[in-house]
Design a protein around this motif. Structure first.
Motif, PDB file in Angstrom:
ATOM      1  N   GLY A   1       0.825  -1.215   0.000  1.00 54.32           N
ATOM      2  CA  GLY A   1       0.000   0.000   0.000  1.00 54.32           C
ATOM      3  C   GLY A   1       0.856   1.260   0.000  1.00 54.32           C
ATOM      4  O   GLY A   1       2.057   1.224   0.313  1.00 54.32           O
ATOM      5  N   ALA A   2       0.200   2.372  -0.327  1.00 58.98           N
ATOM      6  CA  ALA A   2       0.925   3.632  -0.514  1.00 58.98           C
ATOM      7  C   ALA A   2       1.594   4.113   0.772  1.00 58.98           C
ATOM      8  O   ALA A   2       2.708   4.636   0.749  1.00 58.98           O
ATOM      9  N   LEU A   3       0.918   3.942   1.908  1.00 60.58           N
ATOM     10  CA  LEU A   3       1.469   4.461   3.159  1.00 60.58           C
ATOM     11  C   LEU A   3       2.814   3.802   3.464  1.00 60.58           C
ATOM     12  O   LEU A   3       3.846   4.463   3.592  1.00 60.58           O
ATOM     13  N   ARG A   4       2.808   2.468   3.530  1.00 57.45           N
ATOM     14  CA  ARG A   4       4.046   1.743   3.841  1.00 57.45           C
ATOM     15  C   ARG A   4       5.117   1.963   2.776  1.00 57.45           C
ATOM     16  O   ARG A   4       6.303   2.024   3.071  1.00 57.45           O
ATOM     17  N   ASP A   5       4.668   2.034   1.530  1.00 57.14           N
ATOM     18  CA  ASP A   5       5.616   2.116   0.418  1.00 57.14           C
ATOM     19  C   ASP A   5       6.397   3.434   0.427  1.00 57.14           C
ATOM     20  O   ASP A   5       7.557   3.467   0.039  1.00 57.14           O
ATOM     21  N   MET A   6       5.762   4.506   0.854  1.00 57.48           N
ATOM     22  CA  MET A   6       6.379   5.829   0.667  1.00 57.48           C
ATOM     23  C   MET A   6       6.539   6.679   1.931  1.00 57.48           C
ATOM     24  O   MET A   6       7.493   7.433   2.054  1.00 57.48           O
ATOM     25  N   ILE A   7       5.562   6.624   2.852  1.00 58.72           N
ATOM     26  CA  ILE A   7       5.536   7.661   3.898  1.00 58.72           C
ATOM     27  C   ILE A   7       6.602   7.490   4.985  1.00 58.72           C
ATOM     28  O   ILE A   7       7.435   8.388   5.172  1.00 58.72           O
ATOM     29  N   PRO A   8       6.626   6.365   5.734  1.00 58.57           N
ATOM     30  CA  PRO A   8       7.591   6.338   6.842  1.00 58.57           C
ATOM     31  C   PRO A   8       9.044   6.284   6.369  1.00 58.57           C
ATOM     32  O   PRO A   8       9.946   6.421   7.182  1.00 58.57           O
ATOM     33  N   ASN A   9       9.249   6.089   5.093  1.00 59.08           N
ATOM     34  CA  ASN A   9      10.621   6.046   4.581  1.00 59.08           C
ATOM     35  C   ASN A   9      10.937   7.293   3.758  1.00 59.08           C
ATOM     36  O   ASN A   9      11.476   8.269   4.284  1.00 59.08           O
ATOM     37  N   HIS A  10      10.567   7.291   2.476  1.00 55.34           N
ATOM     38  CA  HIS A  10      10.991   8.395   1.596  1.00 55.34           C
ATOM     39  C   HIS A  10      10.476   9.759   2.071  1.00 55.34           C
ATOM     40  O   HIS A  10      11.218  10.723   2.162  1.00 55.34           O
ATOM     41  N   VAL A  11       9.165   9.832   2.335  1.00 54.33           N
ATOM     42  CA  VAL A  11       8.600  11.153   2.643  1.00 54.33           C
ATOM     43  C   VAL A  11       9.094  11.637   4.014  1.00 54.33           C
ATOM     44  O   VAL A  11       9.356  12.820   4.208  1.00 54.33           O
ATOM     45  N   PHE A  12       9.256  10.695   4.946  1.00 50.75           N
ATOM     46  CA  PHE A  12       9.801  11.087   6.259  1.00 50.75           C
ATOM     47  C   PHE A  12      11.251  11.591   6.134  1.00 50.75           C
ATOM     48  O   PHE A  12      11.705  12.397   6.945  1.00 50.75           O
ATOM     49  N   GLN A  13      11.984  11.086   5.157  1.00 44.48           N
ATOM     50  CA  GLN A  13      13.353  11.589   4.980  1.00 44.48           C
ATOM     51  C   GLN A  13      13.321  13.054   4.566  1.00 44.48           C
ATOM     52  O   GLN A  13      14.137  13.861   5.006  1.00 44.48           O
ATOM     53  N   LEU A  14      12.354  13.396   3.714  1.00 48.02           N
ATOM     54  CA  LEU A  14      12.212  14.800   3.307  1.00 48.02           C
ATOM     55  C   LEU A  14      11.821  15.643   4.519  1.00 48.02           C
ATOM     56  O   LEU A  14      12.367  16.724   4.760  1.00 48.02           O
ATOM     57  N   LEU A  15      10.882  15.108   5.272  1.00 45.76           N
ATOM     58  CA  LEU A  15      10.424  15.803   6.477  1.00 45.76           C
ATOM     59  C   LEU A  15      11.598  16.057   7.435  1.00 45.76           C
ATOM     60  O   LEU A  15      11.758  17.158   7.962  1.00 45.76           O
ATOM     61  N   ALA A  16      12.427  15.048   7.644  1.00 46.25           N
ATOM     62  CA  ALA A  16      13.544  15.193   8.585  1.00 46.25           C
ATOM     63  C   ALA A  16      14.512  16.276   8.113  1.00 46.25           C
ATOM     64  O   ALA A  16      15.018  17.060   8.929  1.00 46.25           O
ATOM     65  N   MET A  17      14.750  16.320   6.814  1.00 50.54           N
ATOM     66  CA  MET A  17      15.667  17.336   6.284  1.00 50.54           C
ATOM     67  C   MET A  17      15.141  18.748   6.550  1.00 50.54           C
ATOM     68  O   MET A  17      15.904  19.664   6.844  1.00 50.54           O
ATOM     69  N   VAL A  18      13.830  18.908   6.447  1.00 49.17           N
ATOM     70  CA  VAL A  18      13.240  20.229   6.660  1.00 49.17           C
ATOM     71  C   VAL A  18      13.178  20.567   8.145  1.00 49.17           C
ATOM     72  O   VAL A  18      13.391  21.709   8.545  1.00 49.17           O
ATOM     73  N   ALA A  19      12.884  19.556   8.960  1.00 44.02           N
ATOM     74  CA  ALA A  19      12.541  19.846  10.357  1.00 44.02           C
ATOM     75  C   ALA A  19      13.706  19.736  11.328  1.00 44.02           C
ATOM     76  O   ALA A  19      13.620  20.225  12.446  1.00 44.02           O
ATOM     77  N   MET A  20      14.815  19.105  10.919  1.00 40.91           N
ATOM     78  CA  MET A  20      15.892  18.837  11.879  1.00 40.91           C
ATOM     79  C   MET A  20      16.562  20.117  12.388  1.00 40.91           C
ATOM     80  O   MET A  20      16.547  21.151  11.727  1.00 40.91           O
ATOM     81  N   GLU A  21      17.139  20.001  13.581  1.00 44.21           N
ATOM     82  CA  GLU A  21      17.964  21.083  14.123  1.00 44.21           C
ATOM     83  C   GLU A  21      19.319  21.039  13.425  1.00 44.21           C
ATOM     84  O   GLU A  21      19.716  19.995  12.906  1.00 44.21           O
ATOM     85  N   PRO A  22      20.046  22.147  13.423  1.00 43.05           N
ATOM     86  CA  PRO A  22      21.383  22.112  12.826  1.00 43.05           C
ATOM     87  C   PRO A  22      22.255  21.102  13.567  1.00 43.05           C
ATOM     88  O   PRO A  22      22.293  21.121  14.801  1.00 43.05           O
ATOM     89  N   PRO A  23      22.918  20.214  12.836  1.00 42.19           N
ATOM     90  CA  PRO A  23      23.791  19.258  13.533  1.00 42.19           C
ATOM     91  C   PRO A  23      25.071  19.943  13.996  1.00 42.19           C
ATOM     92  O   PRO A  23      25.478  20.949  13.421  1.00 42.19           O
ATOM     93  N   GLY A  24      25.707  19.359  15.019  1.00 44.48           N
ATOM     94  CA  GLY A  24      26.940  19.936  15.535  1.00 44.48           C
ATOM     95  C   GLY A  24      28.097  19.778  14.558  1.00 44.48           C
ATOM     96  O   GLY A  24      29.119  20.453  14.670  1.00 44.48           O
ATOM     97  N   GLY A  25      27.952  18.874  13.601  1.00 40.75           N
ATOM     98  CA  GLY A  25      28.987  18.654  12.588  1.00 40.75           C
ATOM     99  C   GLY A  25      28.333  17.832  11.497  1.00 40.75           C
ATOM    100  O   GLY A  25      27.165  17.436  11.640  1.00 40.75           O
ATOM    101  N   PHE A  26      29.078  17.558  10.427  1.00 38.71           N
ATOM    102  CA  PHE A  26      28.443  16.791   9.361  1.00 38.71           C
ATOM    103  C   PHE A  26      28.862  15.324   9.374  1.00 38.71           C
ATOM    104  O   PHE A  26      28.759  14.635   8.373  1.00 38.71           O
TER     105      PHE A  26
END
Ligand code: BG6
Length: 509
Positions: free
Chosen positions: A241-266
């Motif tokens: 299904g669409a939820l398992r296929d895309m949301i907790p993986n690909h779309v959450f990765q986009l979300l994390a990039m937008v929402a994360m705090e600045p890391p202390g290093g790379f």
């Protein structure tokens, strides 16, 4: 590099073309051996020939992700100069014994081995267990124990589990045989330049950070819309299904990039810990904050999902999912994140749209304030890769009137297009031991936790209204209602950054 599933689609369509591109740019190690493992009745020569034939099909194909002008034989030789093939059953100990003997004889690769699991997810646990049992994960450490003299790493494709419990079980199986630093849980969205660029945009520029919070941002929409249907993957999709296929993986990765705090290093753990913080702060989604849909027939005789191959005629599997998420932390409290994904939508677009809070309007009392479009920052992931900012200007003329205009950056205008299918960086990172773009065990488990309640509800309650959107449309009406609850609406998928009234006067360039 040992590829399990050597005769499969992923190997042929993506891994080998990506390796070919790495060979073209000189990023493959000088001593490289490619070893295929599969049940298919092949040998090193016939396997290599089948891969070459596949590469030839990409020549001159503008639309193909692996488009090349010709198969350069010198490059091909660099990639396949040492090719091995081991035929056998992935559940059979004897296969791993043969593999061990093969690897023991390889002397010029320095003992480094990258195992790539390009196989169905039911094999992830068993294959890793067998590799471990055969003693193939052993690394020799230097005297002070800081660096392996040779390394052993394993790449695991998605889906990594199908819910929180199965992801935890898979992690514990794998971690019994290999250590976390050897495990590379891949998400191919992180191989996309536009996704990696989100961190550069946010943390290499001083101007965005002061705006990037609940004081300035009204909400965020993340869309991953596809025009393709399930094609030949009905069997896989029916249970996914669409939820398992895309949301907790690909779309959450986009979300994390937008929402994360600045890391202390790379470094990998600094970046991944900040992403894990986001996942941990995500509230488990309540079923009323999620909408599912399934495509029905569309115009011009396009078949509905239930008519696709290997799909039940009364299937309750969703081909569309939308969720509203809340992040409980200081930066994002009160800012809803709306995520949606679907097959057979009106347009292929993957985009992050950040909507800013409206201006207080006071100086524009005589304008039609109700129709003042908001400011949007659009991170266009694909296919028109770029970044656009939509804002208001004064429409030229004697009266004060406003018009929405856009400033747009397009990758294609600035950088030459290199052949890139998205796996190059990821494979290179595995070879160099950089885990930044790979999921850590805690990240995967948290993401499944977030969608757990929806998965439970959806499997317990068959949908009564499927199909509920036509092929080629923008998804089900319920998804619009999800945003309308608080007076918001989706950006049209067909729009892709071009919304707002067209400028009245063309700017002088
Ligand atoms: C895959 C999903 O992981 O990602 C597919 O299984 C989906 O269903 C694909 O089509 C989307 O990836 P991309 O890179 O084409 O956007």
């Amino acid at each position: 590099m040992v590829i399990f599933g050597a005769a499969g689609d992923l190997t042929k369509r993506l891994l080998v073309p990506a390796l070919y591109n790495l060979a073209t740019t000189g990023l493959l190690p000088e001593h490289f051996a490619l070893i295929g493992v599969d049940l298919a009745d092949l040998n090193a020569d016939s396997w290599r020939d089948s891969l070459h034939k596949m590469m030839e099909t990409f020549v001159g194909k503008a639309a193909s992700e692996s488009r090349i002008d010709a198969v350069d034989e010198a490059t091909w030789k660099r990639l396949t100069g040492h090719t091995g093939y081991i035929q056998g059953d992935l559940n059979d100990d004897a296969l791993y014994e043969k593999l061990k003997q093969y690897l023991d004889k390889l002397t010029d690769t320095g003992g480094n081995v990258l195992f790539y699991l390009a196989v169905g997810d039911r094999f992830f646990g068993p294959v890793v267990t067998h590799i471990g049992k055969a003693g193939l994960f052993g690394e020799n450490w230097d005297q002070d124990g800081t660096k392996p003299e040779h390394w052993r790493r394993v790449v695991i494709e998605k889906p990594f589990g199908h819910d929180e419990a199965s992801a935890k079980a898979l992690n514990s199986t794998i971690l019994r045989c290999a250590e976390e630093h050897q495990i590379f849980r891949i998400d191919h969205f992180l191989g996309k330049e536009t996704v990696q660029n989100i961190m550069a945009l946010r943390f290499a520029n001083g101007m965005f950070e002061p705006l990037w919070n609940r004081d300035r941002i009204d909400h965020v929409q993340i869309t991953a819309a596809e025009t393709v249907g399930v094609e030949t993957r009905g069997k896989f999709y029916e249970k996914t299904g669409a939820l398992r296929d895309m949301i907790p993986n690909h779309v959450f990765q986009l979300l994390a990039m937008v929402a994360m705090e600045p890391p202390g290093g790379f470094d990998a753990n600094a970046v991944r810990s900040r992403k894990a913080d986001v996942f941990r702060a995500l509230r488990t989604v309540a079923p009323e904050d999620a909408v599912r849909g399934q495509y029905g027939p569309g115009p011009n005789g396009v078949a509905g999902y239930r008519q696709e191959k290997d799909v039940a005629p009364d299937s309750g599997t969703e081909t569309y999912a939308a969720v509203q998420l809340a992040i409980d932390n200081w930066r994002w409290a009160g800012v809803p994140f709306f995520l949606r994904t679907g097959k057979h939508m009106s347009r292929r677009v993957t985009e992050i749209a950040i909507r800013f809070k409206p201006a207080p309007f006071a100086p524009f009392e005589d304008t039609d304030v109700a129709s003042l479009p908001p400011n949007w920052l659009l991170l266009q992931i694909q296919p028109d890769e770029g970044i656009a900012l939509q804002f208001e200007v004064k429409r030229p003329g004697p009266v004060v009137d406003l018009a929405a205009v856009r400033m747009a950056f397009k990758y294609d205008d600035w950088f030459p297009k290199e052949p890139n299918i998205g796996y190059e960086t990821l494979i290179f990172d595995v070879m160099t031991g950089d885990q930044t773009l790979f999921n850590r065990s805690d990240m995967v488990e948290e993401t499944w936790r977030v969608v757990g309640k929806i998965l439970e509800r959806w499997s317990a309650e068959a949908p009564s209204d499927f199909p509920n959107y036509a092929s080629g449309s923008d998804g089900p009406a319920e998804a619009d209602a999800l945003l309308a609850r608080e007076g918001r609406s989706w950006r049209p998928t067909a729009d892709n950054g071009k919304s707002g009234p067209a400028p009245q006067t063309k700017p002088a360039v």
